[in-house]
Design a protein around this motif. Structure first.
Motif, PDB file in Angstrom:
ATOM      1  N   ARG A   1      -5.314   0.914   2.019  1.00 36.58           N
ATOM      2  CA  ARG A   1      -5.963  -0.219   2.232  1.00 36.58           C
ATOM      3  C   ARG A   1      -4.644  -1.278   2.458  1.00 36.58           C
ATOM      4  O   ARG A   1      -3.813  -1.873   1.631  1.00 36.58           O
ATOM      5  CB  ARG A   1      -6.802  -0.804   1.358  1.00 36.58           C
ATOM      6  N   VAL A   2      -4.629  -1.527   3.800  1.00 34.47           N
ATOM      7  CA  VAL A   2      -3.415  -2.288   4.170  1.00 34.47           C
ATOM      8  C   VAL A   2      -3.817  -3.724   4.910  1.00 34.47           C
ATOM      9  O   VAL A   2      -4.825  -3.514   5.775  1.00 34.47           O
ATOM     10  CB  VAL A   2      -2.428  -1.688   4.859  1.00 34.47           C
ATOM     11  N   VAL A   3      -2.673  -4.817   4.950  1.00 32.07           N
ATOM     12  CA  VAL A   3      -2.934  -5.812   5.730  1.00 32.07           C
ATOM     13  C   VAL A   3      -1.676  -5.360   6.997  1.00 32.07           C
ATOM     14  O   VAL A   3      -0.455  -5.147   6.665  1.00 32.07           O
ATOM     15  CB  VAL A   3      -2.362  -7.041   5.200  1.00 32.07           C
ATOM     16  N   PRO A   4      -2.133  -5.385   8.199  1.00 25.57           N
ATOM     17  CA  PRO A   4      -1.399  -5.089   9.289  1.00 25.57           C
ATOM     18  C   PRO A   4       0.055  -5.992   9.412  1.00 25.57           C
ATOM     19  O   PRO A   4      -0.204  -7.280   8.982  1.00 25.57           O
ATOM     20  CB  PRO A   4      -1.879  -5.112  10.477  1.00 25.57           C
ATOM     21  N   ALA A   5       1.271  -5.303   9.710  1.00 19.68           N
ATOM     22  CA  ALA A   5       2.396  -6.315   9.523  1.00 19.68           C
ATOM     23  C   ALA A   5       2.329  -7.469  10.417  1.00 19.68           C
ATOM     24  O   ALA A   5       2.751  -8.691   9.855  1.00 19.68           O
ATOM     25  CB  ALA A   5       3.733  -5.481  10.175  1.00 19.68           C
ATOM     26  N   LYS A   6       1.667  -7.472  11.588  1.00 18.65           N
ATOM     27  CA  LYS A   6       1.697  -8.445  12.456  1.00 18.65           C
ATOM     28  C   LYS A   6       0.667  -9.677  11.745  1.00 18.65           C
ATOM     29  O   LYS A   6       0.973 -10.954  11.870  1.00 18.65           O
ATOM     30  CB  LYS A   6       1.151  -8.267  13.885  1.00 18.65           C
TER      31      LYS A   6
ATOM     32  N   VAL B   1       5.034  -3.735   0.391  1.00 16.50           N
ATOM     33  CA  VAL B   1       5.177  -3.207   1.856  1.00 16.50           C
ATOM     34  C   VAL B   1       5.487  -1.978   2.067  1.00 16.50           C
ATOM     35  O   VAL B   1       6.194  -1.042   1.512  1.00 16.50           O
ATOM     36  CB  VAL B   1       5.677  -4.188   2.647  1.00 16.50           C
ATOM     37  N   VAL B   2       5.205  -1.271   3.321  1.00 15.46           N
ATOM     38  CA  VAL B   2       5.971  -0.081   4.006  1.00 15.46           C
ATOM     39  C   VAL B   2       7.158  -0.563   4.455  1.00 15.46           C
ATOM     40  O   VAL B   2       7.293  -1.588   5.259  1.00 15.46           O
ATOM     41  CB  VAL B   2       4.847   0.461   5.015  1.00 15.46           C
ATOM     42  N   ALA B   3       8.009  -0.025   3.646  1.00 19.97           N
ATOM     43  CA  ALA B   3       9.578  -0.481   4.192  1.00 19.97           C
ATOM     44  C   ALA B   3      10.065   0.511   5.361  1.00 19.97           C
ATOM     45  O   ALA B   3      10.596  -0.138   6.048  1.00 19.97           O
ATOM     46  CB  ALA B   3      10.520  -0.132   3.110  1.00 19.97           C
ATOM     47  N   SER B   4       9.448   1.743   5.450  1.00 21.22           N
ATOM     48  CA  SER B   4       9.862   2.695   6.551  1.00 21.22           C
ATOM     49  C   SER B   4       8.988   3.789   6.809  1.00 21.22           C
ATOM     50  O   SER B   4       8.203   3.855   5.695  1.00 21.22           O
ATOM     51  CB  SER B   4      11.417   3.382   6.413  1.00 21.22           C
ATOM     52  N   VAL B   5       8.785   4.470   7.866  1.00 17.50           N
ATOM     53  CA  VAL B   5       7.934   5.283   8.062  1.00 17.50           C
ATOM     54  C   VAL B   5       8.767   6.521   8.497  1.00 17.50           C
ATOM     55  O   VAL B   5       9.736   6.267   9.651  1.00 17.50           O
ATOM     56  CB  VAL B   5       6.925   5.113   9.125  1.00 17.50           C
ATOM     57  N   VAL B   6       8.689   7.674   8.022  1.00 18.14           N
ATOM     58  CA  VAL B   6       9.533   8.953   8.709  1.00 18.14           C
ATOM     59  C   VAL B   6       8.873   9.392   9.972  1.00 18.14           C
ATOM     60  O   VAL B   6       7.661   9.664  10.028  1.00 18.14           O
ATOM     61  CB  VAL B   6       9.582  10.199   7.373  1.00 18.14           C
ATOM     62  N   LYS B   7       9.729   9.746  10.890  1.00 20.55           N
ATOM     63  CA  LYS B   7       9.398  10.144  12.247  1.00 20.55           C
ATOM     64  C   LYS B   7       8.914  11.672  11.800  1.00 20.55           C
ATOM     65  O   LYS B   7       9.300  12.381  11.223  1.00 20.55           O
ATOM     66  CB  LYS B   7      10.883  10.301  13.097  1.00 20.55           C
ATOM     67  N   GLY B   8       7.626  12.035  12.563  1.00 23.07           N
ATOM     68  CA  GLY B   8       6.978  13.131  12.651  1.00 23.07           C
ATOM     69  C   GLY B   8       6.183  13.394  11.187  1.00 23.07           C
ATOM     70  O   GLY B   8       5.617  14.538  11.106  1.00 23.07           O
ATOM     71  N   SER B   9       5.982  12.291  10.324  1.00 18.16           N
ATOM     72  CA  SER B   9       5.430  12.768   9.100  1.00 18.16           C
ATOM     73  C   SER B   9       3.847  12.258   9.448  1.00 18.16           C
ATOM     74  O   SER B   9       3.374  11.572  10.573  1.00 18.16           O
ATOM     75  CB  SER B   9       5.763  11.458   8.384  1.00 18.16           C
ATOM     76  N   PRO B  10       3.021  12.257   8.489  1.00 17.44           N
ATOM     77  CA  PRO B  10       1.573  12.020   8.832  1.00 17.44           C
ATOM     78  C   PRO B  10       1.402  10.535   8.884  1.00 17.44           C
ATOM     79  O   PRO B  10       0.472  10.089   9.808  1.00 17.44           O
ATOM     80  CB  PRO B  10       0.954  12.366   7.408  1.00 17.44           C
ATOM     81  N   ALA B  11       2.220   9.769   8.367  1.00 14.72           N
ATOM     82  CA  ALA B  11       2.132   8.298   8.705  1.00 14.72           C
ATOM     83  C   ALA B  11       2.599   7.728   9.819  1.00 14.72           C
ATOM     84  O   ALA B  11       1.946   6.460  10.256  1.00 14.72           O
ATOM     85  CB  ALA B  11       2.869   7.597   7.368  1.00 14.72           C
ATOM     86  N   GLU B  12       3.315   8.504  10.554  1.00 21.61           N
ATOM     87  CA  GLU B  12       3.645   7.925  11.803  1.00 21.61           C
ATOM     88  C   GLU B  12       2.713   7.436  12.977  1.00 21.61           C
ATOM     89  O   GLU B  12       1.724   8.404  13.010  1.00 21.61           O
ATOM     90  CB  GLU B  12       4.833   8.722  12.580  1.00 21.61           C
ATOM     91  N   GLY B  13       2.694   6.206  13.237  1.00 15.97           N
ATOM     92  CA  GLY B  13       1.620   5.762  14.295  1.00 15.97           C
ATOM     93  C   GLY B  13       0.512   5.158  13.618  1.00 15.97           C
ATOM     94  O   GLY B  13      -0.301   4.547  14.099  1.00 15.97           O
ATOM     95  N   ALA B  14       0.404   5.335  12.240  1.00 15.72           N
ATOM     96  CA  ALA B  14      -0.746   5.055  11.322  1.00 15.72           C
ATOM     97  C   ALA B  14      -0.484   3.788  10.710  1.00 15.72           C
ATOM     98  O   ALA B  14      -1.092   2.818  10.517  1.00 15.72           O
ATOM     99  CB  ALA B  14      -1.412   6.150  10.626  1.00 15.72           C
ATOM    100  N   LEU B  15       0.696   3.991  10.022  1.00 16.21           N
ATOM    101  CA  LEU B  15       1.426   2.834   9.072  1.00 16.21           C
ATOM    102  C   LEU B  15       2.471   2.522   9.846  1.00 16.21           C
ATOM    103  O   LEU B  15       3.213   3.224  10.663  1.00 16.21           O
ATOM    104  CB  LEU B  15       1.660   3.546   7.606  1.00 16.21           C
TER     105      LEU B  15
ATOM    106  N   ALA C   1      -7.415 -10.181   8.121  1.00 16.80           N
ATOM    107  CA  ALA C   1      -7.650  -8.876   8.305  1.00 16.80           C
ATOM    108  C   ALA C   1      -7.141  -7.488   7.435  1.00 16.80           C
ATOM    109  O   ALA C   1      -5.883  -8.030   6.856  1.00 16.80           O
ATOM    110  CB  ALA C   1      -7.584  -8.605   9.623  1.00 16.80           C
ATOM    111  N   GLU C   2      -8.050  -6.807   7.009  1.00 17.91           N
ATOM    112  CA  GLU C   2      -7.237  -5.580   6.455  1.00 17.91           C
ATOM    113  C   GLU C   2      -7.753  -4.397   6.941  1.00 17.91           C
ATOM    114  O   GLU C   2      -8.943  -4.400   7.349  1.00 17.91           O
ATOM    115  CB  GLU C   2      -7.826  -5.643   4.647  1.00 17.91           C
ATOM    116  N   ASP C   3      -7.173  -3.345   7.073  1.00 25.93           N
ATOM    117  CA  ASP C   3      -7.452  -2.036   7.539  1.00 25.93           C
ATOM    118  C   ASP C   3      -7.580  -1.071   6.339  1.00 25.93           C
ATOM    119  O   ASP C   3      -6.466  -0.963   5.675  1.00 25.93           O
ATOM    120  CB  ASP C   3      -6.504  -1.641   8.750  1.00 25.93           C
ATOM    121  N   THR C   4      -8.316   0.265   6.523  1.00 26.32           N
ATOM    122  CA  THR C   4      -8.206   1.215   5.729  1.00 26.32           C
ATOM    123  C   THR C   4      -7.899   2.421   6.800  1.00 26.32           C
ATOM    124  O   THR C   4      -8.357   2.642   7.542  1.00 26.32           O
ATOM    125  CB  THR C   4      -9.709   1.737   5.229  1.00 26.32           C
ATOM    126  N   VAL C   5      -6.563   3.063   6.198  1.00 25.91           N
ATOM    127  CA  VAL C   5      -5.964   3.960   7.082  1.00 25.91           C
ATOM    128  C   VAL C   5      -6.272   5.437   6.239  1.00 25.91           C
ATOM    129  O   VAL C   5      -5.639   5.301   4.953  1.00 25.91           O
ATOM    130  CB  VAL C   5      -4.533   3.524   7.302  1.00 25.91           C
TER     131      VAL C   5
END
Length: 362
Positions: A192-197, A142-156, A211-215
């Motif tokens: 390719r991820v399954v959203p957290a919710k 899983v995604v444990a954490s997302v770094v603020k200001g990084s490419p992943a912020e808001g997407a993962l 549901a799965e998403d491609t980000v």
């Protein structure tokens, strides 16, 4: 005024001044004292501490109490009189304020940390208990954490289940970084991820995700070298074949892990692990059932004995400290793993106190 009377009056005024100073002058200390103990086999706040559904459970008698330490608040400043009283008290412990509340962390950060530690302790207790009973436990990345200001912020987002990166199936957290660093900064990478919710809903309902998403993200350059990064920390999450909820409010930190694991084992097996005895204890636990040391063990033994405990399961690395001042009538039992604790509980059921691995000061 006679000299003797004047001297006595001056002494009295000086004493009053010292007492006032002692009350008014703050000192950089905090106090630890015995906190509440809660039976993991019982109820707290009107509902069971351990709630298990989707699996046969069994009545469990006796006590398997987790223990806590009460501390003065981060904003509270002790005065000199309180500190002196704490130092002289047998059941309290006065420590530097910075020991409990480091200057480089805000109260909100500390509260968040202890809450996360408590959540992780529950997760590890579940895993350790089920593995002890040879009940399969699933794992996922899983995604444990997302770094603020990084490419992943808001997407993962934290809790997203990572199924694949660039079409390569992900089985271990380290595989995520290996796939990302195959790229150069500025190149695109697909997750390719399954959203957290959806992942949480599927786990709760014991079904496959719908549901799965491609980000797709554009990598950036690491601040310390030329590696490509997206700004996430990957971790491992577990899936369970049935539902285990631990309901206990206003508690933080990892030290209840051992007692939660024992409570789960007791609920899932016939008979009483304690043989009806009052057993308390403490200790962190990891996914493999290894028991680790905790802070404030002296306060916890006092709190446990005051509630009626006769045996206290003590992490091996806390034994020497706990044994220096063992409350009368309390037997300190040394444990290094969940399996150790279960073996000792068997001896307690049989009344074999002499066979218990007891703590010593040496």
């Amino acid at each position: 005024m006679p000299r003797r009377t004047a001297t006595m009056l001056a002494s009295l005024l000086m004493l009053i001044a010292l007492l006032c100073a002692g009350v008014l002058i703050p000192v950089p200390y905090a106090e630890m004292s015995p906190g509440p103990t809660v039976n993991t086999l019982g109820e707290h706040g009107g509902e069971p501490v351990l709630q298990i559904s989707g699996r046969t459970t069994y009545p469990a008698g006796g006590h398997l109490n987790m223990t806590t330490v009460r501390v003065t608040g981060s904003q509270y400043r002790m005065n000199l009189v309180e500190a002196l009283y704490g130092w002289l008290s047998h059941d309290n412990l006065v420590v530097p304020h910075s020991t409990l509340y480091p200057d480089d962390k805000s109260p909100d950060q500390l509260n968040q940390e202890t809450a996360e530690e408590f959540t992780q302790s529950q997760e590890s207790a579940k895993v350790a208990a089920l593995k002890q009973l040879d009940i399969p436990v699933g794992t996922r990345v899983v995604v444990a954490s997302v770094v603020k200001g990084s490419p992943a912020e808001g997407a993962l987002h934290a809790g997203d289940v990572i199924k694949a990166v660039d079409g390569v199936a992900i089985k271990e957290p380290g595989e995520v970084a290996r796939q990302v660093t195959r790229h150069k900064p500025g190149e695109k990478v697909a997750f390719r991820v399954v959203p957290a919710k959806e992942a949480a809903a599927a786990e709760k309902e014991k079904r496959e995700p719908k549901a799965e998403d491609t980000v797709t993200l554009t990598t950036s350059k690491a601040s310390d070298d030329s590696r490509a990064i997206v700004g996430i920390q990957a971790g491992t999450d577990h899936t369970f074949p049935f539902t285990i909820n631990i309901k206990l409010a206003d508690v933080g930190g990892p030290s209840a892990g051992l007692m939660f694991a024992l409570g789960i084992v007791d609920k899932l097996t016939p008979g009483d692990l304690t043989g009806g005895q009052f057993v308390a204890g403490t200790g962190t636990i990891d996914d493999k059932g290894k028991v680790g040391p905790i802070g404030g063990v002296e306060m916890k033994t006092v709190g446990a004995r005051s509630k009626g405990a006769r045996y206290f399961l003590t992490p091996k690395d806390n034994c020497a400290a706990a044994a220096k001042d063992t409350p009368a009538g309390l037997t300190l039992v040394k444990v290094d793993s969940l399996a150790d604790a279960l073996t000792s509980l068997e001896k307690i059921r049989k009344g074999d106190r002499a066979g218990l691995p007891q703590c010593t000061t040496g």
